[in-house]
Structures are given as structure tokens and as C-alpha cells.
Design a protein around this motif. Structure first.
Motif, PDB file in Angstrom:
ATOM      1  N   GLY A 102      12.755  13.337  -4.128  1.00 36.51           N
ATOM      2  CA  GLY A 102      13.108  12.190  -3.283  1.00 36.51           C
ATOM      3  C   GLY A 102      11.895  11.389  -2.863  1.00 36.51           C
ATOM      4  N   GLU A 103      10.852  12.090  -2.417  1.00 34.43           N
ATOM      5  CA  GLU A 103       9.619  11.402  -2.032  1.00 34.43           C
ATOM      6  C   GLU A 103       8.977  10.737  -3.244  1.00 34.43           C
ATOM      7  OE1 GLU A 103       5.347  12.200   0.265  1.00 34.43           O
ATOM      8  OE2 GLU A 103       6.832  13.816   0.122  1.00 34.43           O
ATOM      9  N   ALA A 104       9.072  11.390  -4.408  1.00 32.72           N
ATOM     10  CA  ALA A 104       8.463  10.843  -5.616  1.00 32.72           C
ATOM     11  C   ALA A 104       9.096   9.515  -6.026  1.00 32.72           C
ATOM     12  CB  ALA A 104       8.580  11.845  -6.758  1.00 32.72           C
ATOM     13  N   VAL A 105      10.427   9.406  -5.905  1.00 27.22           N
ATOM     14  CA  VAL A 105      11.087   8.144  -6.260  1.00 27.22           C
ATOM     15  C   VAL A 105      10.586   7.015  -5.370  1.00 27.22           C
ATOM     16  CG1 VAL A 105      13.281   6.920  -6.407  1.00 27.22           C
ATOM     17  CG2 VAL A 105      13.143   9.294  -7.159  1.00 27.22           C
ATOM     18  N   GLY A 106      10.500   7.274  -4.066  1.00 29.13           N
ATOM     19  CA  GLY A 106       9.976   6.253  -3.165  1.00 29.13           C
ATOM     20  C   GLY A 106       8.530   5.905  -3.465  1.00 29.13           C
ATOM     21  N   PHE A 107       7.755   6.905  -3.833  1.00 30.81           N
ATOM     22  CA  PHE A 107       6.343   6.708  -4.169  1.00 30.81           C
ATOM     23  C   PHE A 107       6.214   5.844  -5.419  1.00 30.81           C
ATOM     24  CE2 PHE A 107       2.226   8.834  -5.682  1.00 30.81           C
ATOM     25  CZ  PHE A 107       1.435   8.020  -4.890  1.00 30.81           C
ATOM     26  N   PHE A 108       7.009   6.131  -6.433  1.00 31.15           N
ATOM     27  CA  PHE A 108       6.981   5.330  -7.656  1.00 31.15           C
ATOM     28  C   PHE A 108       7.412   3.899  -7.366  1.00 31.15           C
ATOM     29  CE2 PHE A 108       6.975   8.250 -11.594  1.00 31.15           C
ATOM     30  CZ  PHE A 108       6.130   9.163 -10.961  1.00 31.15           C
ATOM     31  N   MET A 109       8.461   3.734  -6.549  1.00 34.13           N
ATOM     32  CA  MET A 109       8.952   2.394  -6.222  1.00 34.13           C
ATOM     33  C   MET A 109       7.885   1.576  -5.493  1.00 34.13           C
ATOM     34  SD  MET A 109      12.276   1.270  -3.917  1.00 34.13           S
ATOM     35  CE  MET A 109      13.517   1.683  -5.140  1.00 34.13           C
ATOM     36  N   SER A 110       7.027   2.242  -4.733  1.00 34.02           N
ATOM     37  CA  SER A 110       5.964   1.537  -4.013  1.00 34.02           C
ATOM     38  C   SER A 110       4.931   0.953  -4.965  1.00 34.02           C
ATOM     39  CB  SER A 110       5.267   2.490  -3.033  1.00 34.02           C
ATOM     40  OG  SER A 110       4.418   3.407  -3.727  1.00 34.02           O
ATOM     41  N   GLY A 111       4.847   1.493  -6.175  1.00 38.37           N
ATOM     42  CA  GLY A 111       3.876   1.036  -7.165  1.00 38.37           C
ATOM     43  C   GLY A 111       2.518   1.692  -7.056  1.00 38.37           C
ATOM     44  N   LYS A 112       2.309   2.478  -6.018  1.00 35.93           N
ATOM     45  CA  LYS A 112       0.986   3.053  -5.781  1.00 35.93           C
ATOM     46  C   LYS A 112       0.483   3.970  -6.893  1.00 35.93           C
ATOM     47  CE  LYS A 112       1.338   2.705  -0.743  1.00 35.93           C
ATOM     48  NZ  LYS A 112       1.424   3.461   0.540  1.00 35.93           N
ATOM     49  N   PRO A 113       1.344   4.779  -7.511  1.00 33.31           N
ATOM     50  CA  PRO A 113       0.812   5.641  -8.594  1.00 33.31           C
ATOM     51  C   PRO A 113       0.263   4.858  -9.776  1.00 33.31           C
ATOM     52  CG  PRO A 113       2.982   6.379  -7.887  1.00 33.31           C
ATOM     53  CD  PRO A 113       2.771   5.041  -7.268  1.00 33.31           C
ATOM     54  N   PHE A 114       0.658   3.590  -9.879  1.00 33.23           N
ATOM     55  CA  PHE A 114       0.285   2.774 -11.032  1.00 33.23           C
ATOM     56  C   PHE A 114      -0.660   1.629 -10.676  1.00 33.23           C
ATOM     57  CE2 PHE A 114       4.887   3.807 -10.865  1.00 33.23           C
ATOM     58  CZ  PHE A 114       4.836   4.955 -11.638  1.00 33.23           C
ATOM     59  N   GLY A 115      -1.130   1.638  -9.427  1.00 35.69           N
ATOM     60  CA  GLY A 115      -2.003   0.556  -8.988  1.00 35.69           C
ATOM     61  C   GLY A 115      -1.283  -0.782  -8.933  1.00 35.69           C
ATOM     62  N   ARG A 116       0.020  -0.762  -8.666  1.00 35.87           N
ATOM     63  CA  ARG A 116       0.833  -1.974  -8.633  1.00 35.87           C
ATOM     64  C   ARG A 116       1.170  -2.337  -7.193  1.00 35.87           C
ATOM     65  NH1 ARG A 116       4.035  -2.640 -13.538  1.00 35.87           N
ATOM     66  NH2 ARG A 116       5.068  -4.373 -12.454  1.00 35.87           N
ATOM     67  N   GLU A 117       1.150  -3.624  -6.888  1.00 36.61           N
ATOM     68  CA  GLU A 117       1.575  -4.113  -5.574  1.00 36.61           C
ATOM     69  C   GLU A 117       2.683  -5.149  -5.683  1.00 36.61           C
ATOM     70  OE1 GLU A 117      -1.842  -5.586  -3.541  1.00 36.61           O
ATOM     71  OE2 GLU A 117      -2.788  -3.607  -3.338  1.00 36.61           O
ATOM     72  N   ASP A 118       3.200  -5.333  -6.900  1.00 36.13           N
ATOM     73  CA  ASP A 118       4.166  -6.409  -7.123  1.00 36.13           C
ATOM     74  C   ASP A 118       5.606  -5.929  -7.233  1.00 36.13           C
ATOM     75  OD1 ASP A 118       3.478  -5.084  -9.525  1.00 36.13           O
ATOM     76  OD2 ASP A 118       4.255  -6.748 -10.720  1.00 36.13           O
ATOM     77  N   PHE A 119       5.853  -4.628  -7.142  1.00 36.74           N
ATOM     78  CA  PHE A 119       7.216  -4.138  -7.308  1.00 36.74           C
ATOM     79  C   PHE A 119       8.135  -4.630  -6.194  1.00 36.74           C
ATOM     80  CE2 PHE A 119       6.229  -0.066  -9.919  1.00 36.74           C
ATOM     81  CZ  PHE A 119       6.408  -0.778 -11.097  1.00 36.74           C
ATOM     82  N   GLU A 120       9.332  -5.046  -6.572  1.00 35.12           N
ATOM     83  CA  GLU A 120      10.416  -5.315  -5.631  1.00 35.12           C
ATOM     84  C   GLU A 120      11.507  -4.294  -5.920  1.00 35.12           C
ATOM     85  OE1 GLU A 120      11.799  -9.338  -5.706  1.00 35.12           O
ATOM     86  OE2 GLU A 120       9.848 -10.181  -5.186  1.00 35.12           O
TER      87      GLU A 120
END
Length: 483
Positions: A102-120
Motif C-alpha cells: 500500500g505504501e509502495a503504490v503511493g510512493f510510486f504515484m508520487s514519482g519520487k522513486p523515479f526522480g519525477r515531479e510531474d505525475f498527476e
């Protein structure tokens, strides 16, 4: 950012799709699971992801060797003892960050594991329909060349492929599950970790009685999560009483868009007509007709689901022309009224994941309209002892207007205890017999296969395997050697 991510329980539909995302994003991954065959085996294999068999410290030790621990992440499924699994304990002891799915899905959605800040983020919640609705959204965005990322609770979305994908576009689509994140150490609903731009609530119903003691507790979880939305909007089913009860308690500053069949909704579906396994309908936004739409899956409930999808995407700025052109391309997801094949006698075999009385009822309604001349036999396997016991009267009333019902023993979840006997399954059958006379308990899957092959030899018959356990394997056995 992390250089390495380890997935414990990687064959689960939630974990496998996250693993595919991480692999496509260029992160070094590994994972372990039991040897049993899963529906995710193919998508993992297609991505070149090798599954380590069994759980042991050496798997984790060798994978994380020579890598700074601050660059390593361990994701644990709630199954297989969760954080108490030997691999999770070892990872934690050597200083690796350990989180649950559950925490991992939210983490991926944030974009942080991929250095992304553009995810909606687009979070799809609801007691029923999450996978189908998420699949519709992912298909429309993908076919419209918007290249979304998505993690959806199945193995395959038809026709776009694996239910996990890392895209270059700005949208990140995820199922948002109300179940507990980790049974012993993280007893919050999984969806609390998601902070989406668009939050879709498809419906709210009583489920997961091993965690929620009543419907009020489920509604409170949805209310708590929706109240946390600070930078986005909610798309809510305006026809669902429980959903509206949740929405009515929200801060009025949170923007809510309603969809459904009632004229008071912001997006309204009208003129529904089912044609075989598809349907057509119109959608209005206020007094403005957005257009006529077509879907390639059956059921009035599917049209209403699609209305929610249309509402969410329009509010996100996706053009109606792109939505209407690509919605029909979605033909379903793995294990949702999926045609498995045909037996040597010409009997069509379908498989469906329905494991809650409401899901069963809606699926069978759609099947009766799509196949009015077929004699429908359902092979049902209840999922989890707690759900079966808590919802027994509702289950008994859900199998109506079918030719025959075959019940298998209840499929135990890894979370279930041992407080279940054959007598409980017999009680289930007797309850169902009050509304469905032609019902029988067959305890072994192979005996079911033999029964169907012997007794259903006319193409006027249609068989549906139904349930969230391993009942689907019966369908594949039935069509084996049928060519």
C-alpha cells in the motif's frame, strides 16, 4: 531514488505490476514467491523478471550485496507473513528500508522513486469495479498516445497488455484499495498512502469483515481518505447511497463531481442499450450532450462505470473526442468475464473474479442479457472464510435465474484462520438452495471438470467459473485438448 528494489511476494497482481513499472523505469529489481502458478507469470517473464522460488535470507543478501543500503528498498506483500517474513526481517536488520504494498503504490504515484515531479495521480476506489474502471482509464490514455503509468490489480488489460507500465506521460493510474496495508504493523487502509489529483469513488459497500466490523467503519475509512484531498477533486457515484453519505460529510471546499443515472448528477448516462457483449449510451454534462459512447463489455453497471471514467478524464482536461474514440478499444481485463475458450462439445467457458454478492449479481445480470438463450452453469468458489460467513444471506440471494450452480469449498486466504469445516460449505449450499434449486457441492476441482465434461455437452450451455481464488484453473482444464 533507489538503485535496487526487492519485491517479496512478487507474483501477486499488485506486486507484479509494481515490479514491471520499476523494471521499465530502469531500476534493478528482484523478487521471490511460492512455486504455484499465478496469472502474473507471463507478464513477469515477458519483462525478463526472474522469480526466486521460496523465501530465505540468502535471496535478499545476494541481491543487495555491494549496494549502499540507503539505495535499496524492500517491498513486502501483506501475504506470506508480511513484515514477519524471514526476508523482510533480514532486510530490516541489515538497514534496508522495508515498506508494504500500500505504501509502495503511493510512493510510486508520487514519482519520487523515479526522480519525477510531474505525475498527476488518478486513484480509482470502490468496493466493486476498481480493476475494470482503472483498465478503462489506462486504455483510453494509452490509446490516445498520452503514455500513462499504471498499476492495476490484474495481470493483463485487453488490448494494451500488462497491467503495469511505466510511461513518460504525466498520469499515474492506480487502484485504491480500502483493505489494511499490513495486518500486524500497518493497520491503515492502503489507499491512505495515495495523494491523487483525481479521486474516483465508484461505490461503497460492506466488505473485508476481517478488518471492518460494519458498513459504518468502511464509510468512515473512505471519509477519512477523501478528507485528506488537498490539491485535486473527487469523482463520486451520485446514485450510490453509501457514497453520497460519505461525500455529504466532506468539507464543502473539496470539489466533488457526481456521475450516474439520476438527473441531479453532473455527468448523466442515458439511452443505454446492451448489444451482446457491448453497449451504447449517451452522456450529458448538465444540459449539454457530450456525445454517444460505446463500450465493448456488457452490463448497465459497466455503462455507469464508464460514465465515471468519462467524468474523471473530462475534468482532467482529456478531450471528449479522444475518450469516445478509444473507450470501445477496452475489451476487459484478465479474470473479468473473460472468455477462456470452448470445449470440444462447443460449450463456451468464461471466467470472472466476482467474489462479493453484489459483484455476482451484476455479472449474472449482464450475462443473462448477453446470452438470453444459453443455459448458464456457474462454478463458484467463495473467497475467505470471514467474508463467506458475514455475507452468507447476501450470497444465497445472488445466484438467481441461472440453470445450475456448482459450489466448491471456500478458498482460504493466507489471512484466514482454520475455523472452517466442510459442514460450513454444506450450510452455504443449503442457504443458496432456498433461492436456487439446482445447486450442488463438489469438493474436488477435478471432479467438477469430469462432471461438466459428462453432463454439459450441448452448445446451448455456457459455463462461468467465478471467484477470487484458483477456480479459474477449472476453465483451462475444461478446454484442454478440446481442439
Amino acid at each position: 531514488m533507489f538503485e535496487k528494489i526487492y519485491f517479496m511476494g512478487i507474483k501477486g497482481v499488485g506486486m507484479a505490476t509494481l515490479a514491471v513499472i520499476a523494471k521499465q523505469a530502469g531500476i534493478d529489481i528482484a523478487g521471490s514467491d511460492i512455486a504455484e502458478q499465478f496469472i502474473t507469470d507471463k507478464i513477469l517473464n515477458d519483462e525478463g523478471i526472474k522469480v526466486l522460488e521460496g523465501f530465505n535470507e540468502e535471496n535478499v543478501k545476494s541481491f543487495f550485496a555491494d549496494t549502499p543500503k540507503e539505495l535499496c528498498l524492500f517491498i513486502a506483500t501483506g501475504a506470506h507473513n508480511g513484515f514477519d517474513n524471514v526476508e523482510a526481517e533480514y532486510a530490516r536488520n541489515i538497514g534496508v528500508k522495508v515498506i508494504d504494498h500500500g505504501e509502495a503504490v503511493g510512493f510510486f504515484m508520487s514519482g519520487k522513486p523515479f526522480g519525477r515531479e510531474d505525475f498527476e495521480g488518478i486513484s480509482v476506489s470502490g468496493s466493486h469495479g476498481k480493476t475494470t474502471v482503472s483498465g478503462m482509464i489506462a486504455t483510453i490514455l494509452s490509446e490516445a498516445n498520452l503514455d500513462p503509468s499504471y498499476t492495476i490489480g490484474t495481470s493483463v488489460i485487453f488490448p494494451i497488455g500488462a497491467a503495469g507500465h511505466y510511461g513518460q506521460g504525466r498520469y499515474f493510474v492506480a487502484e485504491a484499495d480500502e483493505y489494511v496495508a499490513e495486518a500486524n504493523y500497518d493497520k491503515v487502509p492502503k489507499f491512505f498512502y495515495q495523494k491523487p489529483k483525481a479521486l474516483l469513488i465508484n461505490n461503497v459497500d460492506f466488505d473485508h469483515p476481517d478488518y471492518y466490523h460494519d458498513l459504518a467503519a468502511v464509510k468512515n475509512a473512505y471519509l477519512d481518505w477523501a478528507s485528506r484531498l488537498t490539491n485535486g477533486f473527487i469523482v463520486a457515484n451520485g446514485d450510490d447511497v453509501n457514497t453520497q453519505d460519505v461525500i455529504s460529510k466532506l468539507d464543502p471546499n473539496i470539489r466533488v463531481v457526481r456521475f450516474g443515472t439520476d438527473k441531479t448528477n453532473d455527468f448523466v448516462v442515458t439511452d443505454f442499450v446492451q448489444e451482446g457483449l457491448g453497449s451504447t449510451f449517451a452522456v450529458y454534462r448538465g444540459d449539454t450532450k457530450l456525445g454517444d459512447f460505446k463500450i465493448s463489455i456488457p452490463g448497465y453497471h459497466s455503462a455507469k462505470n464508464a460514465c465515471g471514467v468519462i467524468a474523471a478524464l473530462v475534468e482532467l482536461g482529456v478531450g471528449v473526442d479522444k475518450i469516445s474514440a478509444n473507450l470501445p478499444k477496452f475489451t476487459g481485463v484478465k479474470r473479468r468475464l473473460e472468455k477462456i475458450g470452448v470445449t470440444k462439445d462447443g460449450v463456451e467457458i468464461y471466467d470472472d473474479y466476482a467474489h462479493h454478492p453484489e459483484e455476482i449479481r451484476k455479472t449474472l445480470e449482464a450475462v443473462r442479457v448477453a446470452f438470453p438463450d444459453k443455459k448458464v452453469t456457474v462454478i463458484f468458489q467463495a473467497h475467505t472464510f470471514s467474508r463467506t460467513k458475514a455475507l452468507l444471506p447476501e450470497f444465497a440471494a445472488s445466484f438467481t435465474n441461472i440453470h445450475e450452480l456448482i459450489i466448491l469449498p471456500t478458498f482460504a486466504s493466507l489471512r484466514d484462520g482454520a475455523d472452517h469445516t466442510v459442514e460450513d460449505d454444506k450450510e452455504f449450499v443449503e442457504k443458496v438452495r432456498l433461492t436456487q434449486a439446482n445447486v450442488k457441492l463438489i469438493e474436488k476441482p477435478q471432479d467438477v471438470v469430469e462432471y461438466v465434461r459428462k453432463n454439459l455437452t450441448d452448445p446451448s450451455s455456457l459455463v462461468i467459473t467465478m471467484g477470487a481464488g484458483n477456480v479459474y484453473k477449472i476453465g483451462y482444464d475444461l478446454i484442454a485438448n478440446s481442439e
